[in-house]
Design an enzyme around this catalytic site. Structure first.
Site, PDB file in Angstrom:
ATOM      1  N   ASN A  16      36.344  -4.050  57.133  1.00  0.00           N
ATOM      2  CA  ASN A  16      35.165  -3.332  56.638  1.00  0.00           C
ATOM      3  C   ASN A  16      34.419  -4.158  55.594  1.00  0.00           C
ATOM      4  O   ASN A  16      33.186  -4.144  55.550  1.00  0.00           O
ATOM      5  CB  ASN A  16      35.556  -1.966  56.070  1.00  0.00           C
ATOM      6  CG  ASN A  16      35.739  -0.937  57.166  1.00  0.00           C
ATOM      7  OD1 ASN A  16      34.774  -0.463  57.744  1.00  0.00           O
ATOM      8  ND2 ASN A  16      36.988  -0.623  57.496  1.00  0.00           N
ATOM      9  N   ARG A  67      48.659   3.896  35.976  1.00  0.00           N
ATOM     10  CA  ARG A  67      47.396   3.794  36.711  1.00  0.00           C
ATOM     11  C   ARG A  67      46.200   3.516  35.797  1.00  0.00           C
ATOM     12  O   ARG A  67      45.284   2.798  36.163  1.00  0.00           O
ATOM     13  CB  ARG A  67      47.122   5.098  37.461  1.00  0.00           C
ATOM     14  CG  ARG A  67      48.001   5.295  38.660  1.00  0.00           C
ATOM     15  CD  ARG A  67      47.559   6.524  39.448  1.00  0.00           C
ATOM     16  NE  ARG A  67      48.604   6.923  40.384  1.00  0.00           N
ATOM     17  CZ  ARG A  67      48.759   6.396  41.593  1.00  0.00           C
ATOM     18  NH1 ARG A  67      47.935   5.473  42.019  1.00  0.00           N
ATOM     19  NH2 ARG A  67      49.725   6.799  42.381  1.00  0.00           N
ATOM     20  N   MET A  92      44.298   0.957  48.810  1.00  0.00           N
ATOM     21  CA  MET A  92      45.438   1.852  48.954  1.00  0.00           C
ATOM     22  C   MET A  92      46.026   2.328  47.618  1.00  0.00           C
ATOM     23  O   MET A  92      47.218   2.618  47.536  1.00  0.00           O
ATOM     24  CB  MET A  92      46.532   1.166  49.799  1.00  0.00           C
ATOM     25  CG  MET A  92      46.084   0.816  51.205  1.00  0.00           C
ATOM     26  SD  MET A  92      45.422   2.231  52.123  1.00  0.00           S
ATOM     27  CE  MET A  92      46.951   3.093  52.504  1.00  0.00           C
ATOM     28  N   ARG A  93      45.203   2.404  46.593  1.00  0.00           N
ATOM     29  CA  ARG A  93      45.645   2.995  45.327  1.00  0.00           C
ATOM     30  C   ARG A  93      44.829   4.253  45.079  1.00  0.00           C
ATOM     31  O   ARG A  93      43.596   4.229  45.260  1.00  0.00           O
ATOM     32  CB  ARG A  93      45.435   2.034  44.135  1.00  0.00           C
ATOM     33  CG  ARG A  93      45.991   0.649  44.294  1.00  0.00           C
ATOM     34  CD  ARG A  93      47.454   0.627  44.595  1.00  0.00           C
ATOM     35  NE  ARG A  93      48.284   1.226  43.552  1.00  0.00           N
ATOM     36  CZ  ARG A  93      49.571   1.511  43.696  1.00  0.00           C
ATOM     37  NH1 ARG A  93      50.173   1.279  44.856  1.00  0.00           N
ATOM     38  NH2 ARG A  93      50.256   2.025  42.701  1.00  0.00           N
ATOM     39  N   LEU A  95      42.842   6.659  42.856  1.00  0.00           N
ATOM     40  CA  LEU A  95      42.108   6.466  41.596  1.00  0.00           C
ATOM     41  C   LEU A  95      42.172   7.739  40.753  1.00  0.00           C
ATOM     42  O   LEU A  95      42.121   8.854  41.288  1.00  0.00           O
ATOM     43  CB  LEU A  95      40.652   6.120  41.900  1.00  0.00           C
ATOM     44  CG  LEU A  95      40.455   4.782  42.616  1.00  0.00           C
ATOM     45  CD1 LEU A  95      39.007   4.634  43.076  1.00  0.00           C
ATOM     46  CD2 LEU A  95      40.850   3.610  41.721  1.00  0.00           C
ATOM     47  N   HIS A 111      37.201   6.975  55.358  1.00  0.00           N
ATOM     48  CA  HIS A 111      38.496   7.557  55.699  1.00  0.00           C
ATOM     49  C   HIS A 111      38.588   7.678  57.221  1.00  0.00           C
ATOM     50  O   HIS A 111      37.635   8.146  57.856  1.00  0.00           O
ATOM     51  CB  HIS A 111      38.629   8.936  55.040  1.00  0.00           C
ATOM     52  CG  HIS A 111      39.961   9.561  55.308  1.00  0.00           C
ATOM     53  ND1 HIS A 111      41.106   9.157  54.654  1.00  0.00           N
ATOM     54  CD2 HIS A 111      40.335  10.533  56.180  1.00  0.00           C
ATOM     55  CE1 HIS A 111      42.129   9.860  55.110  1.00  0.00           C
ATOM     56  NE2 HIS A 111      41.685  10.697  56.030  1.00  0.00           N
ATOM     57  N   GLU A 145      39.535  14.870  43.754  1.00  0.00           N
ATOM     58  CA  GLU A 145      40.396  15.411  44.800  1.00  0.00           C
ATOM     59  C   GLU A 145      40.414  14.442  45.989  1.00  0.00           C
ATOM     60  O   GLU A 145      39.355  14.050  46.490  1.00  0.00           O
ATOM     61  CB  GLU A 145      39.850  16.774  45.223  1.00  0.00           C
ATOM     62  CG  GLU A 145      40.857  17.631  45.929  1.00  0.00           C
ATOM     63  CD  GLU A 145      40.214  18.937  46.396  1.00  0.00           C
ATOM     64  OE1 GLU A 145      39.113  19.288  45.933  1.00  0.00           O
ATOM     65  OE2 GLU A 145      40.830  19.589  47.258  1.00  0.00           O
ATOM     66  N   LEU A 146      41.610  14.106  46.455  1.00  0.00           N
ATOM     67  CA  LEU A 146      41.769  13.046  47.462  1.00  0.00           C
ATOM     68  C   LEU A 146      41.053  13.371  48.780  1.00  0.00           C
ATOM     69  O   LEU A 146      41.280  14.427  49.367  1.00  0.00           O
ATOM     70  CB  LEU A 146      43.272  12.819  47.721  1.00  0.00           C
ATOM     71  CG  LEU A 146      43.601  11.638  48.629  1.00  0.00           C
ATOM     72  CD1 LEU A 146      43.271  10.321  47.941  1.00  0.00           C
ATOM     73  CD2 LEU A 146      45.073  11.676  49.044  1.00  0.00           C
ATOM     74  N   ASP A 147      40.223  12.440  49.242  1.00  0.00           N
ATOM     75  CA  ASP A 147      39.542  12.529  50.542  1.00  0.00           C
ATOM     76  C   ASP A 147      38.754  13.828  50.701  1.00  0.00           C
ATOM     77  O   ASP A 147      38.614  14.348  51.818  1.00  0.00           O
ATOM     78  CB  ASP A 147      40.562  12.394  51.697  1.00  0.00           C
ATOM     79  CG  ASP A 147      41.276  11.045  51.675  1.00  0.00           C
ATOM     80  OD1 ASP A 147      40.659  10.066  51.226  1.00  0.00           O
ATOM     81  OD2 ASP A 147      42.446  10.986  52.098  1.00  0.00           O
TER      82      ASP A 147
HETATM   83  C1  GRF Z   1      40.147   1.474  57.610  1.00  0.00           C
HETATM   84  O1  GRF Z   1      40.577   1.945  58.834  1.00  0.00           O
HETATM   85  C2  GRF Z   1      39.713   2.596  56.723  1.00  0.00           C
HETATM   86  O2  GRF Z   1      39.326   3.729  57.413  1.00  0.00           O
HETATM   87  C3  GRF Z   1      40.935   2.906  55.902  1.00  0.00           C
HETATM   88  O3  GRF Z   1      41.600   1.681  55.763  1.00  0.00           O
HETATM   89  C4  GRF Z   1      41.271   0.813  56.844  1.00  0.00           C
HETATM   90  C5  GRF Z   1      40.874  -0.509  56.253  1.00  0.00           C
HETATM   91  O4  GRF Z   1      40.751  -1.515  57.224  1.00  0.00           O
HETATM   92  N1  GRF Z   1      40.545   3.522  54.656  1.00  0.00           N
HETATM   93  P1  GRF Z   1      40.163  -2.936  56.831  1.00  0.00           P
HETATM   94  O5  GRF Z   1      41.045  -3.510  55.726  1.00  0.00           O
HETATM   95  O6  GRF Z   1      38.754  -2.741  56.376  1.00  0.00           O
HETATM   96  O7  GRF Z   1      40.248  -3.762  58.077  1.00  0.00           O
END
Ligand code: GRF
Length: 221
Positions: A16, A67, A92-93, A95, A111, A145-147
């Site tokens: 991404n 954190r 992946m943390r 916040l 997400h 709140e998460l997601d």
């Molecule tokens: C994606 O699928 C996104 O939806 C999730 O983590 C993934 C990240 O993929 N939050 P990349 O590192 O951008 O390839």
């Protein structure tokens, strides 16, 4: 007026980030990718940023007690680069409100599910286990709140007979690479804003149903 400055925060592969970097480079996003920040020195996103000559930094979460200390260190990096918009892309943390407050309304996440379905992890497997016929991805503003923050755009993909989670993930990721640059462009240019807890585009409250039916060709507008 100077161009808005974006930071991408990531922990993994960085596909991404690459989609956003490409869109900044070719003008689909009217902003500069001014920093790629990873929380793990082994994250492939850092190599990718290096190959592209992008400013990058690693703030190792393991080096901090708690954190908030980690977040203070990240905020210092973002301030040093005058970052206007923070884009989470596989970061992946979780916040805390400390960080979220600082960039509230200028903090986006993608997400891999059709939120509000399946917040949290293992979204594609959960969709398969539930017998869903479609999966997708959602770009949303981040709130504590998460997601659960207001959605900006969704993309839907079909789930086919015999699909495994990896098949669905690959199909969803192709769509992520299409919708995330769009959402970033809208936010960077002020077309999409978070106002009193409501995501608005051109002044109208966003309905993700409407956005998700846009075709690839007319999305930039
Ligand atoms: C994606 O699928 C996104 O939806 C999730 O983590 C993934 C990240 O993929 N939050 P990349 O590192 O951008 O390839």
């Amino acid at each position: 007026m100077s161009r808005p400055r974006i930071a991408v925060l990531a922990s993994g592969r960085g596909s991404n980030m690459e989609a956003i970097a490409d869109a900044c480079a070719d003008g689909r996003i009217a902003a500069d990718l001014a920093l790629v920040l990873a929380n793990d020195a082994r994250a492939r996103v850092l190599q990718s940023a290096e190959q592209r000559g992008l400013p990058r930094v690693c703030v190792e979460h393991r080096a901090f007690e708690g954190r908030e200390a980690f977040e203070h260190a990240m905020l210092a990096e973002l301030r040093a680069k005058n970052i206007d918009l923070v884009v989470l892309a596989g970061f992946m943390r979780i916040l805390t409100p400390l960080f979220i407050r600082e960039y509230y309304g200028s903090l986006l996440n993608i997400h891999p599910s059709l939120l509000p379905k399946y917040p949290g992890l293992h979204t594609h497997q959960r969709a398969l286990d539930a017998g869903d016929r479609e999966a997708g991805a959602t770009v949303h503003f981040v709130i504590p709140e998460l997601d659960a923050g207001p959605a900006i755009i969704q993309a839907r993909v079909p789930i086919s007979e015999g699909d495994r989670a990896d098949d669905v993930a690959a199909r969803v990721q192709r769509e992520e690479h299409r919708i995330y640059p769009l959402a970033v462009h809208w936010c960077a240019t002020g077309r999409v804003v978070l106002e009193n807890g409501v995501a608005r585009k051109d002044g109208e409250a966003i309905s993700v149903e409407a956005e998700s039916t846009q075709s690839i060709g007319n999305g930039q507008g």
